[in-house]
Enzyme design. Structure first.
Site, PDB file in Angstrom:
ATOM      1  N   CYS A 163      -9.574  59.763   3.722  1.00  0.00           N
ATOM      2  CA  CYS A 163      -8.360  59.164   3.177  1.00  0.00           C
ATOM      3  C   CYS A 163      -7.112  59.761   3.814  1.00  0.00           C
ATOM      4  CB  CYS A 163      -8.294  59.373   1.665  1.00  0.00           C
ATOM      5  SG  CYS A 163      -9.482  58.383   0.743  1.00  0.00           S
ATOM      6  N   ASN A 195     -20.141  61.474  -3.812  1.00  0.00           N
ATOM      7  CA  ASN A 195     -19.997  62.850  -3.341  1.00  0.00           C
ATOM      8  C   ASN A 195     -21.250  63.686  -3.568  1.00  0.00           C
ATOM      9  OD1 ASN A 195     -17.438  62.525  -2.294  1.00  0.00           O
ATOM     10  ND2 ASN A 195     -16.417  63.078  -4.196  1.00  0.00           N
ATOM     11  N   ASP A 203     -11.026  74.839   8.204  1.00  0.00           N
ATOM     12  CA  ASP A 203     -11.113  76.225   8.648  1.00  0.00           C
ATOM     13  C   ASP A 203     -12.279  76.969   8.018  1.00  0.00           C
ATOM     14  OD1 ASP A 203      -9.660  75.970   6.223  1.00  0.00           O
ATOM     15  OD2 ASP A 203      -8.789  77.954   6.474  1.00  0.00           O
ATOM     16  N   ARG A 245     -14.994  62.057   6.361  1.00  0.00           N
ATOM     17  CA  ARG A 245     -14.884  63.508   6.362  1.00  0.00           C
ATOM     18  C   ARG A 245     -16.240  64.183   6.205  1.00  0.00           C
ATOM     19  NH1 ARG A 245     -11.452  67.552   6.400  1.00  0.00           N
ATOM     20  NH2 ARG A 245     -11.871  69.424   5.172  1.00  0.00           N
ATOM     21  N   ASP A 280      -9.393  64.050  -7.306  1.00  0.00           N
ATOM     22  CA  ASP A 280      -9.684  62.621  -7.151  1.00  0.00           C
ATOM     23  C   ASP A 280      -9.467  61.833  -8.436  1.00  0.00           C
ATOM     24  OD1 ASP A 280     -10.317  62.862  -4.508  1.00  0.00           O
ATOM     25  OD2 ASP A 280     -12.473  62.651  -4.747  1.00  0.00           O
TER      26      ASP A 280
END
Length: 452
Positions: A137, A42, A145, A113, A329
């Protein structure tokens, strides 16, 4: 609830043709020794986009290049014209001089994503982009948004449809200050604001309620090395002062705190002990404090974290929150540890619905978990759920386990390590989106996991 989860896991297997790959685990053995943790997924994924904003060459080190998500994002960056050269197993260079307007391949974009981050990157490079709906996932509705809100507030045209998002940049020279406020400190949307504004020369963008995750700070550090200018006005307000160019540089991606957490949990569930090289308790402050309260010994050493899981485990309730709260996570890994607890614990998932599919898999091993609907709403707008983990009998290996998502799949691996006998987990494509080689990490600590 059980029937719904069974249908969901069956759907996962239909959607992912690589689901035939599996891990075979012989459990019941304490993990011991030392293990080195790879770069953070990440942090690495947004770092790839950040590096591509320069027209000069940027070198990134400690990138987990074996991850499916990393390779998918690299494919998308190549689509928009970024020049990429792989140097070795965890080092590459990127040059964004050729960034161009593009319509991304839906077969790739829909799998990851982090493809959303190309929206901010494209507008700062004054290029239009069509992005098919982002994937990731199967863990509930994941809203975008705030990404759209931010780009629209900055004056760009954003057109949404059921299939995707098209952004057309409008670099208005008449506006010298934009202020954006998030209702939630979104990791991805914060990065998109940074990417969309960092090259707006002379313009100031102020983001209120910005995410301040360690991975965000690592990307900010990279961009500062490239010549970007940031000011934290307070704990959650970030000011970005646009510059006219970003320079080439070299940057080492931070270690993956979620993989560090996975290794802590692996040692804990097997009643082992060991050292996680590169582990840092500072970026896991909430999780480490929770697990120490539960009975784990976790000590910061010069080279990493020493963990001893031999003590009795006490039940500890958690609820997931934005950083520095308990990471969504990491909650599946907490569930695996709580299977050892003498008593009942609860996990309140506040970020995303649908994150508890893995509990059905834990129950196949003999765990006593159940899911209840909560009286709250998750950040993504869906009705929230609570996992209740009751004191479980000794776990027994089974051969019909499924990796439902990256971290839920990891939790099932850990529970299988604690179980007596042999287990087999299918759909490991999901796990390998976030772990380059989880079996090898576990084998380093003496665990018996084979991929077939």
């Amino acid at each position: 609830m059980g029937l719904l989860q069974s249908n969901s896991t069956k759907l996962l297997l239909k959607k992912h043709p690589k689901a035939t790959n599996s891990y075979v685990i012989k459990g019941g053995k304490p993990l011991k020794g030392e293990v080195v943790v790879q770069g953070a997924k990440n942090a690495a994924l947004p770092a790839l986009v950040a590096a591509s904003l320069s027209d000069e060459t940027v070198e990134l080190k400690n990138v987990p290049l074996e991850l499916n998500d990393v390779n998918n994002l690299l494919a998308l960056l190549r689509e928009v014209g970024v020049k990429i050269e792989i140097k070795d197993e965890n080092t590459l260079t990127l040059n964004g001089e050729g960034w161009r307007s593009s319509e991304l391949d839906p077969n790739i974009a829909s799998k990851i994503r982090h493809s959303l981050l190309l929206l901010g990157g494209s507008v700062t490079k004054d290029c239009s982009l069509y992005l098919p709906l982002a994937g990731g996932c199967e863990i509930g509705e994941r809203k975008h948004d705030l990404h759209v809100l931010a780009l629209e507030n900055m004056g760009h045209d954003v057109i949404e449809s059921g299939e995707g998002i098209r952004v057309i940049p409008d670099l208005n020279d008449d506006v010298d200050h934009t202020e954006i406020e998030f209702y939630y400190p979104s990791f991805g949307a914060t990065l998109n604001v940074i990417f969309a504004s960092v090259l707006c020369s002379g313009k100031i963008t102020t983001l209120k309620n910005a995410a301040k995750n360690p991975e965000v700070l690592d990307v900010i550090h990279l961009l500062e090395q490239m010549g970007a200018i940031f000011n934290w006005k307070d704990e959650s307000t970030l000011e970005i002062i646009g510059v006219n160019k970003l320079n080439g540089t070299s940057h080492q991606v931070m270690s993956d705190r979620i993989i560090v957490s996975t290794m802590i949990a692996a040692i804990a569930v097997t009643k082992g002990n060991g050292t996680i090289i590169g582990g840092n308790a500072t970026v896991l402050e909430t999780e480490v404090a929770t697990w120490r309260k539960a009975g784990l010994i976790i000590q910061q050493k010069e080279n990493g974290l020493f963990v001893d899981g031999n003590n009795k485990i006490k039940p500890v309730n958690i609820e997931t929150k934005a950083y520095p709260g308990f990471h969504t996570d990491i909650q599946p890994l907490h569930a695996a540890i709580m299977l050892r607890a003498n008593g009942t614990s609860k996990i309140k998932e506040m970020i995303l619905d649908g994150r508890f599919l893995y509990c059905e898999e834990l129950n196949k091993l003999g765990a006593k978990t159940k899911i209840e609907n909560g009286d709250f709403t998750c950040v993504n707008g869906a009705k929230g759920q609570i996992a209740i983990i009751n004191e479980s009998p000794p776990l027994i290996g089974v051969l019909n386990l499924i990796a439902t998502d990256i971290r839920g799949g990891a939790a099932v691996v850990l529970a299988s390590l604690a179980a007596n006998g042999i287990s087999e987990i299918t759909n490991v494509y999901q796990i390998e989106r976030g772990y380059s080689d989880l079996p090898e990490l576990i084998q380093t600590l003496g665990g018996n996991v084979q991929r077939k």
